[in-house]
Design an enzyme around this catalytic site. Structure first.
Site, PDB file in Angstrom:
ATOM      1  N   ASP A   1      -3.125  -1.312   1.749  1.00 26.66           N
ATOM      2  CA  ASP A   1      -3.648  -1.119   3.099  1.00 26.66           C
ATOM      3  C   ASP A   1      -3.538   0.333   3.536  1.00 26.66           C
ATOM      4  OD1 ASP A   1      -3.824  -3.821   2.859  1.00 26.66           O
ATOM      5  OD2 ASP A   1      -2.273  -4.289   4.330  1.00 26.66           O
TER       6      ASP A   1
ATOM      7  N   LYS B   1       2.146 -11.801   9.084  1.00 25.14           N
ATOM      8  CA  LYS B   1       2.955 -11.654   7.874  1.00 25.14           C
ATOM      9  C   LYS B   1       4.449 -11.639   8.181  1.00 25.14           C
ATOM     10  CE  LYS B   1       1.001  -7.973   6.042  1.00 25.14           C
ATOM     11  NZ  LYS B   1       0.689  -6.901   5.070  1.00 25.14           N
TER      12      LYS B   1
ATOM     13  N   SER C   1      -5.746  -5.528   8.193  1.00 29.07           N
ATOM     14  CA  SER C   1      -4.739  -4.472   8.114  1.00 29.07           C
ATOM     15  C   SER C   1      -4.485  -3.757   9.433  1.00 29.07           C
ATOM     16  CB  SER C   1      -5.131  -3.448   7.039  1.00 29.07           C
ATOM     17  OG  SER C   1      -4.083  -2.560   6.781  1.00 29.07           O
TER      18      SER C   1
ATOM     19  N   GLU D   1      -6.378  -9.567  -4.616  1.00 22.47           N
ATOM     20  CA  GLU D   1      -5.453 -10.005  -3.564  1.00 22.47           C
ATOM     21  C   GLU D   1      -4.058 -10.261  -4.108  1.00 22.47           C
ATOM     22  OE1 GLU D   1      -5.925  -9.195  -0.297  1.00 22.47           O
ATOM     23  OE2 GLU D   1      -7.824 -10.193  -0.705  1.00 22.47           O
TER      24      GLU D   1
END
Length: 533
Positions: free
Chosen positions: A202, A250, A157, A57
């Site tokens: 992603d 995000k 994603s 991550e």
């Protein structure tokens, strides 16, 4: 069919692992809704799946390898060309996502206001990136209808699946056939138009993933993907995805979350390069952005005292870089001010901000947590490499379920304590999962909400899910129906590889209507589905 080109499918069985009638019914409904809105049927349906990151991550934008797998939850875009240069876009979830349109502009292709949080921006950035790459000034107009099944803000994603799907749709409508790698690179660059300084995991997973396998993705010195199968165990390895239902966007939180983490790792890279005496090296000084992977590669380029085997070499190098990182940054465990970073680098604060592109990707922080972030990056990469090593090594002396689970637990601990990208709900859900029988459980995606992924012995999956439902969802979301719960917690395990599918035309007359069903996971491809009416 070349493995480098996105496949052209003619049936749902070319794409999905099962429930073919239900998936085909979804395509039919999408086509019928498209025809109702625009008056003509679509020419193509482009598809891009979401992904779940098993381990690794916040290290892709540091140039480090990651270990995700694609999922069957996906984004579809039905599209048809028009004689104008207008792009019209509608969404099957029109109550939540309003339709919009724009017209191609030769000057900047399409205007994107990154300060506004809108689903339209993600579509526009995919379109803009595709047209920029094609270098055409007379692109075809498009009528589009989007249908997304990847939950937003869940760490699976959804945004990258959408951008990749738009890029793919735009290429096909303009009669361009590009490689998967081109589509990945364009999608990665395109998504930054919305103001998120993301990596490439992603998009790479959405486009490059293979059936029955996870994907070991390397980004530096060049993009490289390796399909990795999970080891055979008894009981088999299964994964359970559970959504905290804490939504983290995000783009909205980027200045204090995602973009800030990128900036912290970039500044740590600049300081680490100087500490190692590499800052004057052209391979360092001429690179933008400078990442921790580049520093590691340059540092070891002329050293012969490390193992030649790739996995052992990774472990050797990462262990040494961890040691250097701790020596450099551990004297300020509570963080560096901008001024302290500037003093160490012998440049101004403004120079630092220009080097890490704060003007494009704004951040807010009084102190930069360089020690914690850099230790996470190198240690998390070490876990990714060890995870792959266990998967590929037939060692009868270890239990893969236990050893892989330990690495996932260590990853969650690092995400929580070093990278500060977890949250109370994620921590709680991971602990409930461990208590319920998971050998490993961690957040997946950017964090600050979204989903967990848990490794669970296949013979415990049903009881595991029931325990999580009663201990987490009954507590935090008591009004969820059983049908709704099936969409927020579900299981998967590595499946068998499918043989090549036959190419068949689709006869809409024999398709059935969509029956509500549990959503399962699988390892799938990005596809263009050709519609035969």
């Amino acid at each position: 069919m070349s493995s480098d080109i996105v496949p052209l499918a003619t049936s749902a069985s070319d794409i999905y692992s099962g429930q073919f009638d239900e998936h085909q019914a979804r395509f039919q409904q999408l086509s019928e809704e498209f025809t109702r809105i625009y008056g003509t049927p679509p020419a193509y349906i482009a598809r891009a799946p979401g992904r779940v990151n098993i381990i690794g991550e916040h290290i892709d934008y540091c140039g480090m390898p990651v270990f995700p797998m694609a999922i069957e939850l996906d984004t579809l875009i039905a599209v048809a060309p028009t004689d104008t240069q207008e792009v019209r876009v509608a969404n099957t979830k029109h109550e939540k996502y309003s339709a919009f349109s724009f017209t191609y502009c030769e000057k900047d292709i399409v205007y994107i206001d990154s300060s506004v949080h809108s689903w339209a921006n993600y579509f526009k950035c995919g379109y803009k990136g595709a047209i920029e790459f094609l270098k055409i000034n007379n692109p075809k107009g498009m009528n589009c209808l989007l249908d997304g099944h990847v939950p937003t803000g869940a760490g699976l994603s959804s945004s990258s699946a959408m951008v990749s799907c738009v890029v793919l749709a735009t290429f096909n409508i303009n009669n361009a056939q590009l490689s998967k790698e081109d589509i990945v690179n364009i999608s990665v660059a395109s998504e930054r138009y919305v103001g998120v300084n993301g990596g490439g995991m992603d998009q790479t997973c959405s486009v490059m993933a293979q059936r029955s396998s996870a994907l070991f993705i390397e980004f530096s010195p060049k993009l490289n993907t390796t399909s990795v199968r999970f080891p055979k165990t008894d009981p088999e390895i299964s994964f359970v995805i559970a959504n905290t239902l804490v939504v983290s966007d995000k783009q909205v939180t980027a200045p204090v979350c995602y973009n800030l983490r990128v900036v912290e790792t970039r500044i740590a890279s600049l300081m680490l390069a100087k500490y190692l005496g590499l800052d004057k090296n052209p391979q360092i000084s001429n690179v933008d952005p400078l990442t921790m992977k580049i520093i590691m590669d340059v540092y070891f380029a002329n050293k012969d005292n490390h193992p030649s085997d790739s996995v052992d070499s990774w472990i050797f190098r990462l262990s040494e870089m961890l040691s250097h990182t701790q020596k450099l940054f551990s004297n300020k465990p509570d963080g560096y001010t901008w001024e302290e970073c500037a003093e160490y680098l012998n440049i101004t604060v403004e120079d630092i901000k220009n080097k890490v592109h704060v003007n494009k990707f704004p951040v807010r922080a009084e102190k930069l947590q360089l020690f914690k972030r850099s230790v996470h990056v190198y240690s998390e990469t070490l876990r990714v490499v060890k995870f792959r090593q266990i998967c590929e090594t037939a060692d009868a002396s270890i239990n893969p379920l236990i050893e892989l689970g330990k690495l996932m637990n260590e990853s969650q601990d690092s995400c929580n304590k070093l990278f500060d990208c977890s949250c109370e709900e994620l921590n709680e859900l991971c602990q409930i999962s461990i208590n319920a029988g998971a050998t490993g459980s961690r957040l997946t995606g950017a964090g600050w909400g979204g989903c967990t992924i848990s490794m669970v012995p296949s013979n415990k999956v049903d009881s595991f899910i029931q325990t999580v439902k009663s201990q987490y969802y009954a507590k935090h979301h008591p009004n969820l129906t059983e049908e709704q719960l099936e969409d927020v917690i579900f299981s998967t395990k590595p499946g068998n590889s499918l043989d090549s599918s036959y190419t068949v035309s689709i006869d809409y007359g024999i398709w059935h209507y969509l029956i509500p069903a549990r959503i399962s996971l699988a390892w799938k491809y990005t596809y263009v589905l050709k519609i035969f009416c």
